[in-house]
Design an enzyme around this catalytic site. Structure first.
Site, PDB file in Angstrom:
ATOM      1  N   THR A   1      -2.195  -5.989   7.082  1.00 30.86           N
ATOM      2  CA  THR A   1      -3.428  -6.774   6.975  1.00 30.86           C
ATOM      3  C   THR A   1      -4.635  -5.901   7.296  1.00 30.86           C
ATOM      4  O   THR A   1      -4.923  -5.614   8.453  1.00 30.86           O
ATOM      5  CB  THR A   1      -3.382  -7.974   7.942  1.00 30.86           C
ATOM      6  OG1 THR A   1      -2.614  -7.594   9.078  1.00 30.86           O
ATOM      7  CG2 THR A   1      -2.742  -9.173   7.309  1.00 30.86           C
TER       8      THR A   1
ATOM      9  N   THR B   1       0.903  -1.157   0.000  1.00 28.40           N
ATOM     10  CA  THR B   1       0.000   0.000   0.000  1.00 28.40           C
ATOM     11  C   THR B   1       0.931   1.194   0.000  1.00 28.40           C
ATOM     12  O   THR B   1       2.111   1.053   0.337  1.00 28.40           O
ATOM     13  CB  THR B   1      -0.868   0.003   1.285  1.00 28.40           C
ATOM     14  OG1 THR B   1      -1.959  -0.897   1.126  1.00 28.40           O
ATOM     15  CG2 THR B   1      -1.449   1.346   1.631  1.00 28.40           C
TER      16      THR B   1
ATOM     17  N   ARG C   1     -13.722  -7.229  -2.412  1.00 27.05           N
ATOM     18  CA  ARG C   1     -13.164  -7.060  -1.051  1.00 27.05           C
ATOM     19  C   ARG C   1     -12.621  -5.633  -0.900  1.00 27.05           C
ATOM     20  O   ARG C   1     -11.922  -5.117  -1.762  1.00 27.05           O
ATOM     21  CB  ARG C   1     -12.041  -8.074  -0.828  1.00 27.05           C
ATOM     22  CG  ARG C   1     -11.339  -7.946   0.539  1.00 27.05           C
ATOM     23  CD  ARG C   1     -10.069  -7.130   0.453  1.00 27.05           C
ATOM     24  NE  ARG C   1      -9.315  -7.132   1.713  1.00 27.05           N
ATOM     25  CZ  ARG C   1      -8.236  -6.384   1.928  1.00 27.05           C
ATOM     26  NH1 ARG C   1      -7.779  -5.581   0.991  1.00 27.05           N
ATOM     27  NH2 ARG C   1      -7.611  -6.429   3.087  1.00 27.05           N
ATOM     28  N   VAL C   2     -12.957  -4.977   0.206  1.00 26.47           N
ATOM     29  CA  VAL C   2     -12.414  -3.647   0.493  1.00 26.47           C
ATOM     30  C   VAL C   2     -11.612  -3.752   1.779  1.00 26.47           C
ATOM     31  O   VAL C   2     -12.072  -4.358   2.751  1.00 26.47           O
ATOM     32  CB  VAL C   2     -13.552  -2.609   0.635  1.00 26.47           C
ATOM     33  CG1 VAL C   2     -12.995  -1.255   1.058  1.00 26.47           C
ATOM     34  CG2 VAL C   2     -14.320  -2.480  -0.674  1.00 26.47           C
ATOM     35  N   GLY C   3     -10.424  -3.168   1.792  1.00 27.91           N
ATOM     36  CA  GLY C   3      -9.574  -3.234   2.982  1.00 27.91           C
ATOM     37  C   GLY C   3      -9.703  -1.991   3.846  1.00 27.91           C
ATOM     38  O   GLY C   3     -10.678  -1.240   3.762  1.00 27.91           O
ATOM     39  N   ASP C   4      -8.684  -1.775   4.655  1.00 28.29           N
ATOM     40  CA  ASP C   4      -8.691  -0.658   5.607  1.00 28.29           C
ATOM     41  C   ASP C   4      -8.388   0.691   4.962  1.00 28.29           C
ATOM     42  O   ASP C   4      -8.735   1.742   5.507  1.00 28.29           O
ATOM     43  CB  ASP C   4      -7.635  -0.904   6.689  1.00 28.29           C
ATOM     44  CG  ASP C   4      -6.238  -1.055   6.080  1.00 28.29           C
ATOM     45  OD1 ASP C   4      -6.100  -1.751   5.044  1.00 28.29           O
ATOM     46  OD2 ASP C   4      -5.289  -0.468   6.626  1.00 28.29           O
TER      47      ASP C   4
ATOM     48  N   THR D   1      -0.327   0.465   6.619  1.00 24.64           N
ATOM     49  CA  THR D   1      -0.156  -0.595   5.625  1.00 24.64           C
ATOM     50  C   THR D   1      -0.060  -1.919   6.364  1.00 24.64           C
ATOM     51  O   THR D   1       0.565  -2.001   7.420  1.00 24.64           O
ATOM     52  CB  THR D   1       1.090  -0.388   4.740  1.00 24.64           C
ATOM     53  OG1 THR D   1       1.211  -1.531   3.884  1.00 24.64           O
ATOM     54  CG2 THR D   1       2.365  -0.201   5.539  1.00 24.64           C
TER      55      THR D   1
HETATM   56  N1  ASP Z   1      -3.838  -2.635   3.969  1.00 24.80           N
HETATM   57  C1  ASP Z   1      -3.965  -3.078   2.595  1.00 24.80           C
HETATM   58  C2  ASP Z   1      -5.251  -3.814   2.438  1.00 24.80           C
HETATM   59  O1  ASP Z   1      -5.620  -4.561   3.321  1.00 24.80           O
HETATM   60  C3  ASP Z   1      -2.860  -3.939   2.135  1.00 24.80           C
HETATM   61  C4  ASP Z   1      -1.493  -3.508   2.507  1.00 24.80           C
HETATM   62  O2  ASP Z   1      -1.265  -2.469   3.094  1.00 24.80           O
HETATM   63  O3  ASP Z   1      -0.564  -4.237   2.195  1.00 24.80           O
HETATM   64  O4  ASP Z   1      -5.866  -3.690   1.406  1.00 24.80           O
END
Ligand code: ASP
Length: 334
Positions: A245, A192, A220-223, A243
């Site tokens: 999980t 990220t 899927r949507v992340g943080d 950045t």
């Molecule tokens: N945080 C990002 C997500 O979960 C991935 C990452 O930062 O590597 O989409």
């Protein structure tokens, strides 16, 4: 610190199992040069009395344009071999924010997030409605071939074989056998980009942008576009970008937790960030890191992985860029 705010900018290009053995000196040089060039551009803007908001927009859009990082061009693939990008931006002065999720063709998702903040009554837009709004705003769009990079495609094939969802820099190690770019280790999965800044007027801003995780399910949507999880800024406390999980950052509201500790407990930025990244995130099986700058200009960049691509700079001072954990540079509170 003498109490006078010191402008500065910090950026990251993702965290994960970045192994020294998986990255050759040429690759290392390419990453460090890109990070340095981009932080210098952001710092120059601050030196010209530019706003923190403009500095993080510029830095993140440059990171998006650089195929080394998992955002914009160079984004990772979903399990359906599509590109779906998320981004957010937040203005610490007004606490206005904008975000987009699952956008496929907008060239710079961070500029899309900023358009949502500045030209819509909303905070988060997704899907065809978001793309339509962004086209109306005149933002540049690209064909899917623009976002397609061979090394990310190779990562997807490997992740599929291993039937795993991978953070970019973990998946990246999988493709180093082919001596392409993007170094991280086999059984992890991150990447990220982000930027945080404090300008000469004492205003904070943060921005984060990502292609997400290799082999994620479409939709899927992340943080990253979630305020308080992947991106947060508040002039009372700090500007932060995450950045790692994403699910763990969302469930723990990691960045808001850090800001709340500063605001309500009077904890220092460094202490609060350390506590959340090293103690809280692991409780949620979270790996990754954050970059942050507080209202006085203290900068910290803790991570609980082997490495995090990162750089920081203050106008008039030298740029610092690093990858591995033992290159510790966190500014002590002064
Ligand atoms: N945080 C990002 C997500 O979960 C991935 C990452 O930062 O590597 O989409």
């Amino acid at each position: 610190m003498d109490g006078k705010p010191r402008a500065g900018i910090a950026i990251h290009g993702g965290a994960g199992t970045i192994l020294r053995t998986a990255i050759n000196s040429e690759q290392e040089h390419a990453y460090l040069t890109a990070l340095r060039d981009i932080v210098i551009a952001g710092s120059a803007l601050l030196a010209d009395d530019g706003s923190a908001l403009d500095a993080v927009t510029l830095a993140v859009s440059l990171l998006e344009d650089c195929p080394l990082f998992n955002a914009g061009k160079g984004s990772v693939f979903t399990s359906a071999a599509t590109i779906e990008m998320d981004a957010a931006i937040m203005d610490g002065k007004t606490r206005r924010a904008g975000a987009v999720a699952c956008v496929r063709q907008t060239r710079n998702p961070v500029r899309a997030a900023r358009a949502v903040m500045e030209h819509s009554p909303h905070v988060l837009m997704v899907g065809p409605g978001a793309e339509e709004f962004l086209r109306q705003q005149g933002l540049p769009f690209e064909d899917s071939s623009y976002f397609h990079t061979e090394h990310r495609h190779a990562q997807l094939q490997r992740a599929r074989q291993m039937a795993g969802i991978m953070l970019d820099h973990d998946a990246a190690n999988l493709s180093t056998q082919t001596q392409e770019i993007a170094p991280l280790a086999p059984d992890q999965k991150l990447g990220t980009v982000g930027a945080v800044a404090l300008d000469m007027q004492g205003n904070l801003a943060a921005a984060t942008s990502t292609g997400g995780m290799t082999n994620k399910l479409p939709g899927r949507v992340g943080d990253t576009p979630m305020l308080g999880a992947g991106c947060y800024a508040d002039n009372h406390t700090a500007a932060l970008s995450a950045t790692g999980t994403g699910e763990a950052f969302m469930r723990s509201l990691a960045l808001h937790d850090i800001a709340a500790q500063i605001r309500y407990l009077g904890t220092s930025l460094q202490e609060a960030a350390q506590q959340v990244v090293m103690e809280q995130l692991p409780l949620f099986d979270g790996s990754g890191g954050i970059i942050a700058i507080d209202r006085l200009g203290n900068i910290t960049m803790p991570f609980n992985t082997e490495g995090m691509y990162r750089a920081w700079m203050r106008p008039g001072e030298a740029a610092f860029a690093a990858i591995y954990a033992d290159q510790s540079e966190d500014r002590k509170q002064r």
